[in-house]
Design an enzyme around this catalytic site. Sequence first.
Site: not given
Ligand code: AMP
Length: 398
Positions: A9, A86, A175, A236, A277, A325-326, A380
Site C-alpha cells: 500500500n 491497493r 473504501h 475533511r 483524533d 478506528g472510531i 483491508e
Molecule cells: P483509523 O483511520 O481507522 O486508524 O481510525 C483512526 C481514528 O480512530 C482516530 O480518530 C482515533 O482517535 C480513533 N480511535 C482509535 N481508538 C479509539 C478509541 N478507543 N476511542 C475513540 N476513538 C478511537
Amino acid sequence: MEGTILVVNCGSSSLKVALFDPQLKKLTSGLAERLGKGDAFASLKGSSGPIELASKANHEDAFRALVSALQDQGLLDEAPVAIGHRVVHGGETFREAALINNDVLSAIRDCAGLAPLHNPVNLLGINATKALFPDTPQVAVFDTAFHQTLPEAAYLYALPLEFYWDWGVRRYGFHGTSHQFMAHEAARLLEKTPATTSIISAHLGNGCSITAIRDGRSVDTSMGLTPLEGLVMGTRSGDVDPGLVDFLATKGMSAEEVNRVLNNESGLLGLSGQTNDMRSLTELADHGHEPSQTAIDVFCFRLARYIGAMMASLKHLDALVFTGGIGENSSRVRKKVVKHLGLFGFSIDNELNNHHGGISKAHIEGADSRFRILVIPTNEELVIAREALAAARPGTAG
Ligand code: AMP
C-alpha cells in the site's frame, strides 16, 4: 516460507507492506515513512530496531529494505506467489481486482486524472515490486471497484451531463475493500450468504464513508468523485454547500486554498480547533472543552442523517455495521448516532455497547431494536491478499 502473499500500500511518502501465509494468516507487517525526505525511516514488526534507510530513500529503496528485513526474519526466502497492490482509483474500467499487465498499467495511468495524488504513487509501488520480483503475478485491488454496481440514479450528479461523458464526473466511492469485507463478515455473523444480506456499512476512521449494500452489492455510498464528499472526517469537511467555493473566493481564497482547507484543515480538526483524533477529542470534551464536544456532536448527527438517507436505497435491512478506528472503538459515537435513529426503530444495548472492547465481533442492538447493529473490525489487507491470490491463481483462494 513457501506460498506467501505480499500486500503493498503506497502513499505519497509512505509504503506499507503486509505478508500473509498461504492460509491467509498475517505473518507480519512493515512500514516506511517520510520517503523522499531527509529523515526517511522504516520498521518491521518483530525486528529488534528500525531498518536503516538512506536519506531521501524512495519507494523502491524502502521496498528493497523491507524485503531484506523480511528475508532476515526467514519469512521470505522464496519470492511471494502473489503481490496485491491497493490502487485508489479504477474509474469505470475496473469492477474487480485485475492481474497487472501492460494494458492494466496504462488503464491505471489513465485513471490518474481522477486521483492525481494517489494513482501515480500506486504505480511507483507496482514498479518497485516488479523490479525485485519480476516473475511474481501482481494484482491491483481498487478502492473504487466495489462501488461500480451503483445504479445511475445514485452515481450521477445533477450537473450538465457532458461533465460525465467528457470528464468522468460522477460518484465513484472509496473504501471499497472495507465495505466489501463488511458485507461478507456481516453475512457470516448473521448466518446468511452475502448475496442475500443487506447492510448499511459505516467505515469511520480518519477518513469516513458509509455504504448501502443491497444483497451484497454496493448501491449507494457517501464519498463521491473524490474522498472529500459525505461524512465529517478527521480533517475533511465532507458535504458543504458548493456555493462556499465562490463565497470564499470573495474573501480572497484561491481554489487551491479552498481545496486545502476542505481536505486538511476541516472536519473534527477544524471544528475543535485542536485535533483530528476522536480519542483525544473525547478526552478534551470530558474536560469541558466545548468545541471538542461540538465536533463530536456534528460528526454523529451527520452520520445519523446519512444512515437515514441510505435506508432509501434498500428494500430491507439486516444490520447497521460500524467499523474503522472510531466505529470499532468509540462506544460514545455509536450510542449518540443510534439515539438519533430512534424513529426508524434502532436501539442500542448500553451494556453490550460499552463492553464491546476486547471482543472482536459483536451484536450491540437492544432487545427491542428493529434492526441488528454490529461492530466488525475491518481488515483491508486481508481482502487485498485474498483478491491477489484469487486473481493470480484462479481457483485456489478460499
Ligand atoms: P483509523 O483511520 O481507522 O486508524 O481510525 C483512526 C481514528 O480512530 C482516530 O480518530 C482515533 O482517535 C480513533 N480511535 C482509535 N481508538 C479509539 C478509541 N478507543 N476511542 C475513540 N476513538 C478511537
